[in-house]
Design an enzyme around this catalytic site. Structure first.
Site, short mmCIF file in Angstrom:
data_model
loop_
_atom_site.label_atom_id
_atom_site.label_comp_id
_atom_site.label_asym_id
_atom_site.label_seq_id
_atom_site.Cartn_x
_atom_site.Cartn_y
_atom_site.Cartn_z
N ALA A 91 -3.94 3.59 8.25
CA ALA A 91 -3.22 4.87 8.14
C ALA A 91 -3.95 6.01 8.84
O ALA A 91 -3.57 7.17 8.69
CB ALA A 91 -2.99 5.21 6.68
N HIS B 51 -13.70 -1.77 2.29
CA HIS B 51 -12.52 -2.55 1.88
C HIS B 51 -12.38 -3.89 2.61
O HIS B 51 -11.56 -4.05 3.49
CB HIS B 51 -11.24 -1.72 1.85
CG HIS B 51 -10.90 -0.87 3.06
ND1 HIS B 51 -10.78 -1.38 4.32
CD2 HIS B 51 -10.62 0.45 3.16
CE1 HIS B 51 -10.44 -0.40 5.15
NE2 HIS B 51 -10.35 0.71 4.46
N ASN C 297 -9.12 -5.74 4.27
CA ASN C 297 -8.14 -4.79 4.80
C ASN C 297 -8.64 -4.18 6.10
O ASN C 297 -9.78 -3.72 6.18
CB ASN C 297 -7.86 -3.68 3.78
CG ASN C 297 -7.23 -4.23 2.51
OD1 ASN C 297 -7.83 -4.16 1.43
ND2 ASN C 297 -6.06 -4.79 2.63
N ALA C 298 -7.80 -4.18 7.12
CA ALA C 298 -8.09 -3.57 8.42
C ALA C 298 -9.28 -4.23 9.12
O ALA C 298 -10.18 -3.56 9.62
CB ALA C 298 -8.30 -2.06 8.29
N ARG D 153 -11.18 -21.68 13.33
CA ARG D 153 -11.93 -21.81 14.59
C ARG D 153 -12.53 -20.48 15.02
O ARG D 153 -13.30 -20.43 15.97
CB ARG D 153 -11.02 -22.33 15.71
CG ARG D 153 -10.68 -23.78 15.57
CD ARG D 153 -10.31 -24.40 16.92
NE ARG D 153 -9.97 -25.80 16.72
CZ ARG D 153 -8.73 -26.23 16.49
NH1 ARG D 153 -7.73 -25.38 16.45
NH2 ARG D 153 -8.51 -27.51 16.31
N ASP E 217 -6.34 -3.44 -6.54
CA ASP E 217 -5.13 -2.84 -7.13
C ASP E 217 -3.98 -3.83 -7.20
O ASP E 217 -2.89 -3.48 -7.64
CB ASP E 217 -4.70 -1.59 -6.35
CG ASP E 217 -4.28 -1.89 -4.91
OD1 ASP E 217 -4.51 -3.03 -4.45
OD2 ASP E 217 -3.73 -0.99 -4.26
N GLY E 218 -4.21 -5.07 -6.75
CA GLY E 218 -3.14 -6.06 -6.77
C GLY E 218 -2.14 -5.88 -5.65
O GLY E 218 -1.19 -6.66 -5.54
N ASP F 185 -10.25 3.78 -3.14
CA ASP F 185 -9.62 4.28 -1.92
C ASP F 185 -8.41 5.14 -2.29
O ASP F 185 -7.42 5.19 -1.55
CB ASP F 185 -9.23 3.12 -0.98
CG ASP F 185 -8.94 3.59 0.45
OD1 ASP F 185 -9.24 4.76 0.77
OD2 ASP F 185 -8.38 2.80 1.23
N LEU G 74 -0.01 0.69 4.43
CA LEU G 74 -0.68 1.20 3.23
C LEU G 74 -1.58 2.37 3.61
O LEU G 74 -2.29 2.32 4.62
CB LEU G 74 -1.51 0.10 2.56
CG LEU G 74 -0.72 -0.95 1.78
CD1 LEU G 74 -1.63 -2.12 1.42
CD2 LEU G 74 -0.09 -0.36 0.53
ZN ZN Z 1 -9.74 2.51 5.28
#
Ligand code: ZN
Length: 388
Positions: free
Chosen positions: A145, A219, A222-223, A230, A251-252, A277, A311
């Site tokens: 984001a 995190h 994520n990202a 491989r 947070d699920g 976050d 997100l």
């Molecule tokens: Zn971030």
């Protein structure tokens, strides 16, 4: 200002040596002076006493990544950091790093000035230990984001004044960007902890980054480049290096519970940090809210997203992260409490926080049996009490 000693009576205390059930925790002059079974305690009649039957005493919760709360985004309005900090004890936080996402460079500078100016007179709240700069040296292809308009390639002239003494404690950057390793070395020499994040680093690039001083992961999952058999990528490099401390958004929504468990099982429990976050809508109803870098975020009951569905931070409360992690890993509360306390303290090199022991700062988060904060104490002062 000197105050009479405070005694928390009949509380179950989570200490580095394990639980002390039915404990008395004594506090004086902002520090913990005694933790003993209540049968051995000897409070003076004139001392302050709080009966805590049924409560759990955790070291104060420390948050390393939070973008805002109560309608305020730290990158949009860094001048309001202290105002938000005053209310964060509602969630159990006793200390935190206000996090500035990718923004115009002047915003990072302004955040440092706000931190250096210190709190307004009479202020009480969760202590901003310094700042987390998540950006602007991120990989545009893993921007999440973050507003691509403000992303930068690493350049030394862009980090003038970025040092721990000026409040910069943690910087998240993508080590594969040209010039990133040199920039990271400078940041490290200035006392700043280096985090990998928003990165397309390969396995080899990640291993080099670890050798060059990156010790923390923003995190995990994520990202970043995902795990493939491989091409293990950044996630593969992290999961096979248990000395690297990882943060997780439990947070699920951001991460499947099985992947939370996988991260937890690959390393000692003191190498995992829970972060929220959280963004500006934390503690607010659904609606439209700001995220730094002049972006608008659409918030429902569970998640915060840009218009295209990406997100954009979370609405996560740390008590929910604690429970999600306990369920995902099938472990008791004491196995996860370090992820909110001693481990984030260690990431920042703090030895006086994150532990309930004699001599430590009297920062405590008192919980009900479900893990919800019922009272928050910072430097020996009660800064939040839940209403019945
Ligand atoms: Zn971030």
């Amino acid at each position: 200002m000197s105050q009479k000693p405070l005694h928390l009576l009949h509380v179950d205390a989570f200490t580095p040596q394990g639980w002390i059930k039915d404990a008395c925790i004594s506090i004086s002059e902002g520090r913990i002076t005694q933790i003993v079974p209540c049968s051995e305690a000897n409070p003076q009649p004139e001392d302050r006493q709080i009966h805590c039957e049924g409560w759990i005493a955790s070291p104060g919760w420390i948050e390393l990544q939070i973008n805002g709360a109560f309608g305020v985004d730290f990158a949009e309005q860094p001048q309001r950091i202290w105002e938000v900090a005053a209310r964060l004890p509602e969630f159990g936080f006793t200390a935190f790093l206000p996090t500035i996402v990718t923004s115009p460079l002047a915003v990072f500078q302004q955040a440092m000035e706000v931190w250096q100016a210190g709190p307004p007179a009479g202020w009480r709240g969760a202590i901003p230990l310094g700042l987390h700069f998540e950006g602007p040296f991120l990989n545009p292809k893993k921007k999440g984001a973050h507003n691509p308009q403000f992303l930068q390639l690493p350049r030394h002239d862009l980090i003038a004044g970025w040092e721990a003494a000026n409040g910069v404690r943690l910087v998240t950057l993508a080590p594969e960007l040209p010039g990133a390793l040199g920039l990271a070395e400078t940041l490290r020499q200035r006392g700043i902890t280096l985090a990998i994040g928003h990165s397309l680093a390969t396995y080899a690039e990640a291993m080099t980054a670890f050798e060059r001083g990156f010790c923390y992961v923003t995190h995990l999952y994520n990202a970043m480049t995902p795990l493939e058999y491989r091409s293990p990528g950044l996630v593969g490099a992290i999961l096979t290096n248990p000395k690297i401390t990882v943060s997780l958004i439990a947070d699920g929504v951001h991460v499947h519970p099985a992947m939370l468990k996988l991260a937890y099982q690959t390393r000692p429990p003191d190498q995992v940090v829970l972060v929220t976050d959280a963004m500006s809508a934390l503690g607010m109803p659904p609606g439209r809210y700001p995220l730094g870098g002049r972006q608008e975020v659409f918030v429902d009951e569970r998640s915060a997203r840009l218009q295209d569905g990406t997100l954009a931070g979370s609405l996560l409360k740390p008590a929910d992260a604690l429970r999600t992690m306990m369920t995902a890993c099938d472990v008791p509360m004491e196995a996860i409490l370090p992820c909110l306390t001693s481990t984030p303290a260690r990431v920042l090199g703090l030895t006086n926080k994150g532990r309930l022991e004699v001599g430590a700062d009297a920062d405590l988060t008192l919980l009900d049996p479900q893990g919800n904060p019922v009272m928050t104490i910072v430097s020996g002062e009660i800064v939040y009490t839940a209403r019945d």
